[in-house]
Design an enzyme around this catalytic site. Structure first.
Site, PDB file in Angstrom:
ATOM      1  N   GLU A 164      21.073 -35.403  20.072  1.00  0.00           N
ATOM      2  CA  GLU A 164      19.841 -35.925  19.413  1.00  0.00           C
ATOM      3  C   GLU A 164      20.115 -37.244  18.698  1.00  0.00           C
ATOM      4  OE1 GLU A 164      20.879 -32.711  19.303  1.00  0.00           O
ATOM      5  OE2 GLU A 164      19.457 -32.188  20.860  1.00  0.00           O
ATOM      6  N   ASP A 168      25.088 -31.834  25.323  1.00  0.00           N
ATOM      7  CA  ASP A 168      24.421 -31.150  24.221  1.00  0.00           C
ATOM      8  C   ASP A 168      24.597 -31.964  22.933  1.00  0.00           C
ATOM      9  OD1 ASP A 168      23.167 -29.102  22.823  1.00  0.00           O
ATOM     10  OD2 ASP A 168      25.040 -27.995  22.508  1.00  0.00           O
ATOM     11  N   ASP A 188      17.796 -24.176  21.379  1.00  0.00           N
ATOM     12  CA  ASP A 188      18.181 -22.878  20.796  1.00  0.00           C
ATOM     13  C   ASP A 188      16.979 -22.031  20.408  1.00  0.00           C
ATOM     14  OD1 ASP A 188      20.682 -23.832  21.191  1.00  0.00           O
ATOM     15  OD2 ASP A 188      21.040 -24.389  19.099  1.00  0.00           O
TER      16      ASP A 188
END
Ligand code: GLC
Length: 817
Positions: A432, A429, A505
């Site tokens: 990015e 996670d 999310d």
């Protein structure tokens, strides 16, 4: 209809010549930056040829046209005739494509690079490039010559390509965009971003898949703009008659992928970028997650509730709180005093444990991971050599440079203890990469980039991909060649070779359920078929109805996981009361019944490059109205669903593709090629099975492989005519399928008014545990009296009003009349 772009959507990247005078540095809104001039390709002066590569030049700039296959041609631009290194993270390392033949024609006005299928025309006068089919129909053509402008701050160029856009053209693809399936009329940006609680049409999101499909005149082609910098796509938004894509750096390098069927474009895109490996069987079961289950007693309680309530579940996830102060690869011993024991107890009860690992490594001299990374210089550095530091969950962090093969190798080994503890899968996670406060790394951070070097501008969009690649490769070694299960939030084109993905999310609203339906279809045609949403919504609170409808959609999401934020109420299938629990249980059980079908669909994806979710536009592109449909989709070849995405919805109008379709729950027959209004009871959802299909079914199990199958159930849905179905089996865990240790069964089903014949052909070397099939017949238009299997007469039995027979699994030919 597509909406016109809002002003805030088009502040970056000024595109059109008309506005040329105003061109500013795209990142810098200050007005006194130097005006940069756009430069265009000019008249072609000469060309050269080497094998399947053709280079054209106007004396200063050069363009390379490379024939990859009969249907795939790549175009590259070098503004000063020096091409960059021919390296791509997106393209498969083992790519092995060749055209059957190709040639070049030197005409008065143009050069034609031809294969058996496509003609790439390069106009001599103005360097315009276009692609035509063998009938001379133009599929895709430059509106103006490729162009560029110097980047005064970083060196290199902003590069641009502008194509003609016919009035009827529609566009699909581009990964996880939370927009309508047809992208026409909008502008998009690719810059992987941590977008908590994103909205409809918000852009950019977590992933960069610079690949789109255009459909015009009923025919499709694809463009893959393989550029890792921040890229932009304008689908006839600024000007209705043109589509442009451009980048803030790197090379203008794109692949033209011929169709004319959308599905063929998608398959060919997979030829370039690869497919998902077969997942372990457990990875396609139902998964339960939240932020976070802790301490251990809580995890055990959730697991035991599943078994007590007899709701199937294969995996439980541990989010960041299992770690010691959010230090990756450690355990919080207060919450989890004996993780190995807990994981093995869970495993004994059929649960796999999946854990979260983020890229941010806590700056802490008493932490081995930090020390190893520091000693070996594995962390990213700023332009002036300081370490890249930023705050994430653990506080001050440094970040591995996964673009360095050595770092990836090291990172892969860090999972050793977790694997020894019994951890089965890993969830990557915040890759990015996300940094609190400033969003991500500054542009000047340096990356190894496989020795080619680059700033973060070049490496940003592939950072997450390279992280999960190292996780995948590491697990593959540590788990002794078992199929790894990994999931990642950030991705670049080709990430499917290493991971599944989820959409990040999202929010517990009906609108987000719809966004999920769009995103997963879009991901699926963009190469990332193994995808899912946080079922129920990550942030916010769903009511029982929304949760249950989302669970129903979840059955037909390739990745099926409930997940929610830390501050939300309970989200287990029983959390909304018995009325909803019963329905959720029924649907999770349905997922388990369909497992052999779903597994086959994954195989078809892996081996034959077929996307798992198939929008109606992909199934039937010849009908223009189908290009706008977006709620119903194929799940593999034989099942079509239309999730219910509105509260209190009693019925919905949906389109069924041509052919006949059975409503799954009561076997009512519907004629396809038209719309139907169907009831949408809460305990059902619109699920249809294609007439003529063979749908294999497992008994309900509490977890995959809980039970041995004695006889595999095959449901045959009668249909008039000839149909082919497949059923794939293997042992569910290793890469032995690469050595043909699997079975793929081909069933040809022929239905007539008074008989049905099934012919079976088997490929592969796998020995299943079951010896026979139980073959159920659905929708026979005649009273069956007689069954003959390979010359022997068989007895017809009855179960719940359905005729069935038991036969040896190797049968060749079966006729019922
Ligand atoms: C991010 C993830 C979410 C996770 C949370 C805590 O927001 O997207 O899935 O639960 O971080 O790790």
């Amino acid at each position: 209809m597509a909406e016109s772009p809002k002003k805030e959507d088009i502040v970056t990247g000024i595109l059109e010549e008309e506005t040329l005078d105003n061109i500013q540095h795209v990142n810098n809104p200050v007005l006194d930056v130097p005006i940069v001039e756009k430069k265009y390709l000019n008249r072609i002066l000469s060309y050269s040829k080497k094998g399947n590569v053709f280079i054209f030049t106007d004396g200063k700039a050069s363009v390379e046209v490379k024939v990859f296959s009969d249907e795939i041609i790549r175009v590259r631009l070098a503004p000063h005739s020096s091409f960059l290194d021919d390296f791509s993270y997106a393209i498969r390392e083992d790519i092995n494509l060749h055209p059957t033949s190709f040639s070049i024609l030197d005409l008065d006005d143009a050069f034609l690079v031809k294969t058996n299928v496509v003609v790439c025309r390069v106009q001599k006068e103005n360097f315009l490039v276009s692609f035509e089919n063998m009938e001379g129909e133009v599929m895709n053509a430059d509106y103006k010559p490729m162009h560029w402008e110097e980047n005064p701050d970083f060196g290199g160029y902003y590069v641009y390509c502008t194509k003609h856009t016919p009035e009827d053209e529609v566009f699909f693809g581009l990964g996880d965009k939370s927009a309508n399936l047809n992208l026409r009329g909008r502008r998009y940006q690719n810059w992987n971003a941590d977008t908590y609680g994103f909205g409809f049409n918000q852009d950019p999101l977590y992933k960069t898949i610079p690949f789109y499909i255009g459909v015009t005149g009923g025919d499709a082609y694809g463009i893959f703009f393989d550029n890792t910098f921040k890229t932009y796509f304008d689908f006839a938004a600024e000007k209705n008659d043109r589509t442009s894509y451009w980048s803030e750096g790197g090379e203008l390098q794109y692949y033209y992928i011929h169709g004319p069927q959308i599905i063929d474009v998608v398959k060919r895109y997979h030829e370039l970028t690869g497919t998902h490996d077969m997942p372990p069987l457990w990875a396609i079961g139902y998964h339960q997650c939240r932020w976070s289950y802790y301490p251990e007693a809580n995890v055990r309680e959730v697991a035991s509730q599943f078994r007590k309530r007899q709701i199937p579940c294969d995996a439980i996830y541990l989010d960041i709180d299992y770690m010691d102060g959010y230090r990756c690869f450690t355990w919080n011993k207060r919450y989890f005093p004996n993780p190995r024991k807990m994981i093995s107890d869970l495993a004994a009860d059929g649960f796999r444990t999946v854990v979260m690992i983020d890229p941010g490594i806590k700056v802490d001299e008493d932490y081995w991971v930090f020390n190893e990374g520091k000693e070996n210089k594995y962390f990213c550095r700023r332009g002036d050599d300081y370490f890249m530091e930023g705050y994430v969950w653990p506080g001050r962090c440094q970040f591995p440079d996964y673009t360095n093969p050595k770092v990836r190798q090291w990172w892969g080994t860090l999972y050793r203890d977790l694997v020894e503890d019994g951890v089965a899968g890993v969830w990557n996670d915040m890759n990015e990469p996300a940094v609190f406060g400033r969003g991500t790394f500054p542009d000047d951070v340096r990356h190894h980039f496989e020795g080619l070097r680059g700033s973060h501008r070049k490496a940003h969009n592939i950072y997450g991909m390279q992280m999960v690649r190292s996780t995948y490769d590491g697990l593959k070694k540590l788990q002794k060649n078992k199929r790894p299960f990994t999931i990642t939030r950030a991705a670049y084109a080709g990430t499917q070779r290493y991971s599944s993905v989820w959409t990040g999310d999202n929010i517990a609203t009906w609108e987000h359920l719809k966004i999920g339906v769009l995103q997963l279809q879009r991901l699926s045609v963009s190469g990332l078929s193994f995808c899912g949403t946080d079922i129920g919504g990550f942030t916010g609170e769903p009511d029982g109805e929304l949760y249950t409808r989302w669970m129903q959609f979840g059955v037909f999401s390739p990745f099926m996981r409930v997940h929610s934020a830390g501050d939300t109420r309970d989200r287990e299938p029983w959390s909304f009361g018995p009325e909803w629990e019963v329905i959720c249980k029924k649907f999770i059980e349905l997922r388990y019944k369909l497992l052999p079908y779903i597994y086959t669909v994954f195989w078809r994806q892996h081996k034959y490059r077929e996307p798992i979710l198939r929008p109606i536009s992909l199934l039937e592109q010849h009908k223009p109205e189908n290009l706008q449909r977006e709620e119903e989709f194929g799940f593999g070849h034989n099942i079509l669903v239309s999730p219910v995405i509105h509260p209190g919805q009693q019925s919905k109008v949906l389109y069924l593709p041509e052919g006949d379709w059975y409503y799954y729950f009561d076997h009512t027959l519907f004629v396809g090629g038209q719309e139907h209004k169907v009831e949408t009871r809460l305990d059902e959802m619109p699920i249809f099975v294609r007439a003529g299909s063979v749908i294999p079914e497992f008994p309900v199990m509490q977890y995959t492989m809980e039970k041995n199958i004695d006889a595999l159930k095959l449901n045959i849905y009668w249909g008039s005519g000839r149909y082919e179905s497949h059923v794939y089996t293997d042992h569910g865990e290793t890469f032995a399928y690469e050595q043909s240790v699997y079975n793929e069964k081909y069933f040809i089903v022929e239905g007539e008014q008074n008989s049905l014949t099934i012919v079976q052909h088997i490929e592969g070397l796998y020995h299943e545990r079951f010896d026979s099939y139980k073959v159920y017949f659905i929708g026979l238009p005649f009273d069956a009296h007689h069954v003959e299997v390979d010359g022997d007469i068989h007895k017809i039995l009855m179960e719940e009003g359905k005729p069935y027979i038991e036969v040896e699994k190797e049968f060749r030919r079966l006729t019922i009349s």
